[in-house]
Design a protein around this motif. Structure first.
Motif, PDB file in Angstrom:
ATOM      1  N   UNK A   1       0.773  -1.372  -0.102  1.00  0.00           N
ATOM      2  CA  UNK A   1      -0.065   0.100   0.191  1.00  0.00           C
ATOM      3  C   UNK A   1       0.851   1.314  -0.014  1.00  0.00           C
ATOM      4  N   UNK A   2       1.777   1.239   0.854  1.00  0.00           N
ATOM      5  CA  UNK A   2       2.731   2.258   1.079  1.00  0.00           C
ATOM      6  C   UNK A   2       3.501   2.676  -0.365  1.00  0.00           C
ATOM      7  N   UNK A   3       3.770   1.400  -1.064  1.00  0.00           N
ATOM      8  CA  UNK A   3       4.649   1.604  -2.482  1.00  0.00           C
ATOM      9  C   UNK A   3       3.763   2.185  -3.366  1.00  0.00           C
ATOM     10  N   UNK A   4       2.472   1.536  -3.409  1.00  0.00           N
ATOM     11  CA  UNK A   4       1.469   2.055  -4.625  1.00  0.00           C
ATOM     12  C   UNK A   4       1.240   3.538  -4.330  1.00  0.00           C
ATOM     13  N   UNK A   5       1.123   4.086  -2.953  1.00  0.00           N
ATOM     14  CA  UNK A   5       0.919   5.305  -2.819  1.00  0.00           C
ATOM     15  C   UNK A   5       1.846   6.337  -3.425  1.00  0.00           C
ATOM     16  N   UNK A   6       3.289   5.846  -3.135  1.00  0.00           N
ATOM     17  CA  UNK A   6       4.209   6.578  -3.331  1.00  0.00           C
ATOM     18  C   UNK A   6       4.706   6.644  -5.071  1.00  0.00           C
ATOM     19  N   UNK A   7       4.381   5.562  -5.281  1.00  0.00           N
ATOM     20  CA  UNK A   7       4.652   5.298  -6.940  1.00  0.00           C
ATOM     21  C   UNK A   7       3.485   6.288  -7.692  1.00  0.00           C
ATOM     22  N   UNK A   8       2.338   6.013  -7.363  1.00  0.00           N
ATOM     23  CA  UNK A   8       1.254   7.053  -7.650  1.00  0.00           C
ATOM     24  C   UNK A   8       1.653   8.423  -7.726  1.00  0.00           C
ATOM     25  N   UNK A   9       2.074   8.861  -6.527  1.00  0.00           N
ATOM     26  CA  UNK A   9       2.486  10.226  -6.256  1.00  0.00           C
ATOM     27  C   UNK A   9       3.429  10.810  -7.284  1.00  0.00           C
ATOM     28  N   UNK A  10       4.273   9.918  -7.483  1.00  0.00           N
ATOM     29  CA  UNK A  10       5.508  10.261  -8.490  1.00  0.00           C
ATOM     30  C   UNK A  10       4.979  10.420  -9.778  1.00  0.00           C
ATOM     31  N   UNK A  11       3.950   9.632 -10.291  1.00  0.00           N
ATOM     32  CA  UNK A  11       3.532   9.497 -11.731  1.00  0.00           C
ATOM     33  C   UNK A  11       2.569  10.813 -12.020  1.00  0.00           C
ATOM     34  N   UNK A  12       1.964  11.254 -10.988  1.00  0.00           N
ATOM     35  CA  UNK A  12       0.981  12.309 -11.163  1.00  0.00           C
ATOM     36  C   UNK A  12       1.523  13.697 -10.725  1.00  0.00           C
ATOM     37  N   UNK A  13       2.620  13.732 -10.231  1.00  0.00           N
ATOM     38  CA  UNK A  13       3.551  14.826  -9.985  1.00  0.00           C
ATOM     39  C   UNK A  13       3.438  15.884 -11.125  1.00  0.00           C
ATOM     40  N   UNK A  14       3.067  17.014 -11.057  1.00  0.00           N
ATOM     41  CA  UNK A  14       3.125  18.119 -12.298  1.00  0.00           C
ATOM     42  C   UNK A  14       1.925  17.742 -13.262  1.00  0.00           C
ATOM     43  N   UNK A  15       1.029  16.717 -13.123  1.00  0.00           N
ATOM     44  CA  UNK A  15       0.399  16.584 -14.139  1.00  0.00           C
ATOM     45  C   UNK A  15      -0.985  17.151 -13.763  1.00  0.00           C
ATOM     46  N   UNK A  16      -1.696  17.768 -14.745  1.00  0.00           N
ATOM     47  CA  UNK A  16      -2.970  18.264 -14.421  1.00  0.00           C
ATOM     48  C   UNK A  16      -4.265  17.361 -14.807  1.00  0.00           C
ATOM     49  N   UNK A  17      -4.031  16.595 -15.832  1.00  0.00           N
ATOM     50  CA  UNK A  17      -5.074  15.343 -16.179  1.00  0.00           C
ATOM     51  C   UNK A  17      -4.460  14.044 -16.520  1.00  0.00           C
ATOM     52  N   UNK A  18      -4.963  13.114 -16.167  1.00  0.00           N
ATOM     53  CA  UNK A  18      -4.403  11.753 -15.994  1.00  0.00           C
ATOM     54  C   UNK A  18      -5.392  10.586 -16.319  1.00  0.00           C
ATOM     55  N   UNK A  19      -5.193   9.915 -17.292  1.00  0.00           N
ATOM     56  CA  UNK A  19      -6.314   8.627 -17.471  1.00  0.00           C
ATOM     57  C   UNK A  19      -5.765   7.515 -16.661  1.00  0.00           C
ATOM     58  N   UNK A  20      -6.325   7.417 -15.726  1.00  0.00           N
ATOM     59  CA  UNK A  20      -6.137   6.549 -14.551  1.00  0.00           C
ATOM     60  C   UNK A  20      -6.065   5.055 -14.794  1.00  0.00           C
ATOM     61  N   UNK A  21      -6.804   4.818 -15.586  1.00  0.00           N
ATOM     62  CA  UNK A  21      -6.787   3.251 -16.114  1.00  0.00           C
ATOM     63  C   UNK A  21      -5.559   2.979 -16.852  1.00  0.00           C
ATOM     64  N   UNK A  22      -5.301   3.733 -18.092  1.00  0.00           N
ATOM     65  CA  UNK A  22      -4.162   3.295 -18.410  1.00  0.00           C
ATOM     66  C   UNK A  22      -2.911   3.729 -18.005  1.00  0.00           C
ATOM     67  N   UNK A  23      -2.858   4.681 -17.286  1.00  0.00           N
ATOM     68  CA  UNK A  23      -1.499   5.321 -16.875  1.00  0.00           C
ATOM     69  C   UNK A  23      -1.105   5.116 -15.435  1.00  0.00           C
ATOM     70  N   UNK A  24      -2.285   4.511 -14.550  1.00  0.00           N
ATOM     71  CA  UNK A  24      -2.130   4.262 -13.070  1.00  0.00           C
ATOM     72  C   UNK A  24      -2.611   2.772 -12.630  1.00  0.00           C
TER      73      UNK A  24
END
Length: 219
Positions: free
Chosen positions: A30-53
């Motif tokens: 859970x902690x790793x998933x949280x951290x990895x997601x935070x890194x991926x969305x950093x600086x993004x305003x829009x993201x496709x959750x299904x494909x990108x996360x």
């Protein structure tokens, strides 16, 4: 794979998967998933959750916990070809060949590793996507996996999972706690994002109920 086996073969192959998961701490996932997601969305305003996360994050985190490199780029196409309504193509076969090499070759242990990753891919993505939709509408999340397959007397049969999202009995999903932890980490990291769609498109699969695309934006 264990799910397509019966008798002693099933017991032995399932035990390999259970033992692999026993060494993986769900809270750490859970902690790793949280951290990895935070890194991926950093600086993004829009993201496709299904494909990108929702697919690459849980698979990448679980692979790391199993002592493997991030093989999400190969697991995603293999998982897409894994469903009963899909005929595997050359790209999926090539991805599976690469996965076999990374996971230790054509052995039962390699099959157990690949099985955990492939079966976690869409199922956990569905938990995430349906969880976001449920939060938006203030109602319980829908079950993402509606049916599974088993092999009986050499033939594949479809088994309904209605009301039992992780199965039950001796063939219940051994990674239910891990899947929930991965999904929880991702959803927690997406706090502060909101859905942009008013009309949701769904994955065109008879055994799945999950969004195909889910765009979110900050604020």
């Amino acid at each position: 794979m264990a799910r397509f086996s019966n008798g002693l073969d099933h017991v032995r192959r399932r035990a390999l998967a259970v033992d692999l998961l026993a060494a993986v701490d769900a809270d750490a996932l859970q902690d790793s998933a949280f951290a990895r997601t935070r890194r991926l969305v950093a600086g993004l305003d829009v993201v496709d959750v299904m494909a990108g996360i929702a697919r690459p994050v849980p698979v990448g985190v679980l692979a790391e916990a199993l002592g493997l490199p991030d093989v999400s780029a190969d697991v995603v196409p293999v998982a897409a070809a894994y469903h009963p309504h899909v005929e595997p193509g050359a790209a999926a076969e090539a991805a599976l060949t690469r996965l076999l090499a990374v996971c230790g070759g054509p052995t039962e242990l390699a099959a157990a590793r690949i099985g955990l990753l492939v079966q976690a891919c869409d199922a956990t993505a569905g938990l995430i996507g349906n969880g976001l939709l449920a939060a938006r509408h203030g109602k319980p999340a829908e079950q993402p996996v509606l049916a599974t397959r088993r092999r009986i007397d050499g033939a594949d049969v479809t088994v309904s999972l209605a009301g039992t999202p992780f199965g039950a009995g001796p063939r219940a999903c051994p990674g239910s706690r891990h899947a929930v932890a991965l999904a929880a980490g991702v959803l927690e990291a997406l706090h502060g994002f909101r859905l942009t769609e008013t009309e949701i498109s769904w994955v065109p699969a008879p055994n799945l109920r999950m969004p195909a695309v889910l765009l979110v934006t900050r604020g």
